[in-house]
Design a protein around this motif. Structure first.
Motif, PDB file in Angstrom:
ATOM      1  N   ALA A  96     -26.802 -42.695  24.397  1.00 38.62           N
ATOM      2  CA  ALA A  96     -27.310 -43.819  25.183  1.00 38.62           C
ATOM      3  C   ALA A  96     -28.237 -44.684  24.334  1.00 38.62           C
ATOM      4  O   ALA A  96     -28.160 -45.928  24.378  1.00 38.62           O
ATOM      5  CB  ALA A  96     -28.044 -43.308  26.425  1.00 38.62           C
ATOM      6  N   ALA A  97     -29.096 -44.026  23.542  1.00 39.89           N
ATOM      7  CA  ALA A  97     -30.002 -44.782  22.666  1.00 39.89           C
ATOM      8  C   ALA A  97     -29.203 -45.560  21.628  1.00 39.89           C
ATOM      9  O   ALA A  97     -29.507 -46.730  21.337  1.00 39.89           O
ATOM     10  CB  ALA A  97     -30.992 -43.836  21.984  1.00 39.89           C
ATOM     11  N   GLN A  99     -26.102 -46.631  21.908  1.00 42.64           N
ATOM     12  CA  GLN A  99     -25.428 -47.740  22.602  1.00 42.64           C
ATOM     13  C   GLN A  99     -26.413 -48.874  22.866  1.00 42.64           C
ATOM     14  O   GLN A  99     -26.088 -50.044  22.674  1.00 42.64           O
ATOM     15  CB  GLN A  99     -24.810 -47.247  23.919  1.00 42.64           C
ATOM     16  N   GLU A 100     -27.624 -48.508  23.273  1.00 37.08           N
ATOM     17  CA  GLU A 100     -28.652 -49.527  23.520  1.00 37.08           C
ATOM     18  C   GLU A 100     -28.967 -50.286  22.233  1.00 37.08           C
ATOM     19  O   GLU A 100     -29.091 -51.517  22.231  1.00 37.08           O
ATOM     20  CB  GLU A 100     -29.909 -48.850  24.069  1.00 37.08           C
ATOM     21  N   LEU A 101     -29.079 -49.529  21.119  1.00 41.68           N
ATOM     22  CA  LEU A 101     -29.349 -50.181  19.831  1.00 41.68           C
ATOM     23  C   LEU A 101     -28.191 -51.069  19.403  1.00 41.68           C
ATOM     24  O   LEU A 101     -28.399 -52.161  18.862  1.00 41.68           O
ATOM     25  CB  LEU A 101     -29.655 -49.129  18.766  1.00 41.68           C
ATOM     26  N   GLU A 103     -26.141 -52.632  21.390  1.00 38.14           N
ATOM     27  CA  GLU A 103     -26.224 -53.836  22.209  1.00 38.14           C
ATOM     28  C   GLU A 103     -27.323 -54.759  21.706  1.00 38.14           C
ATOM     29  O   GLU A 103     -27.152 -55.974  21.648  1.00 38.14           O
ATOM     30  CB  GLU A 103     -26.466 -53.450  23.682  1.00 38.14           C
ATOM     31  N   ARG A 104     -28.452 -54.175  21.310  1.00 31.80           N
ATOM     32  CA  ARG A 104     -29.568 -54.970  20.785  1.00 31.80           C
ATOM     33  C   ARG A 104     -29.155 -55.660  19.489  1.00 31.80           C
ATOM     34  O   ARG A 104     -29.472 -56.848  19.287  1.00 31.80           O
ATOM     35  CB  ARG A 104     -30.774 -54.059  20.558  1.00 31.80           C
TER      36      ARG A 104
END
Length: 162
Positions: A96-97, A99-101, A103-104
């Motif tokens: 999840a982290a 994927q978040e990175l 996206e960022r």
């Protein structure tokens, strides 16, 4: 003569008793042999019984040992399952982290492209106002970064100021 007859009668009765005693003795010996055999069978049965009791005791000990080993293995398996579940949770959190990175990064790349487009737009405006020499110098100063290969960036929204 009477004495001879008496002696013969006594002799016949003694022979008869001798045969009776021999028959009784043979029957007694047969009974004794049968009893010895029965007694031998009892001893053999007692020996077999003792041997079977030892085997049962040994098997019970082995079963107890195997039960202990099985319980130990079950504890190990439960611990491994728990560790696996914990690892899955950690991996999911890290995914999840990540994927978040990602996206960022995609968002920042899109912003970067937008900034490049703005800079190019501003340079073009300055060039159209200031002439060719300013245009060459401005592009070399401002547009020095390159786009990095990677995941497909988010759609670009171009803002044009008028």
């Amino acid at each position: 003569e009477m004495e001879v007859e008496e002696l013969q009668r006594l002799l016949a009765s003694m022979e008869k008793e001798h045969r009776n005693l021999l028959a009784r003795m043979e029957a007694g010996e047969a009974e004794l042999e049968r009893l010895r055999k029965v007694e031998g069978d009892k001893v053999a049965q007692q020996d077999r019984s003792a041997q079977l009791e030892k085997e049962v005791a040994t098997l019970r000990e082995k079963i107890h040992h195997l039960d202990d080993m099985l319980k130990s293995q079950q504890r190990k398996v439960r611990q491994m399952i728990e560790q696996l579940q914990n690892s899955k949770t950690v991996i999911q959190a890290k995914d999840a982290a990540i994927q978040e990175l990602k996206e960022r990064v995609s968002y920042l790349e899109a912003e970067n492209l937008e900034m490049h487009d703005r800079i190019e737009h501003l340079i073009e405006q300055q060039v159209s106002r200031g002439g060719l020499s300013a245009r060459a110098r401005s592009k070399s100063e401002y547009v020095s970064s390159k786009r990095l290969p990677g995941p497909k960036p988010l759609p670009l929204i171009r803002v044009v100021e008028t």
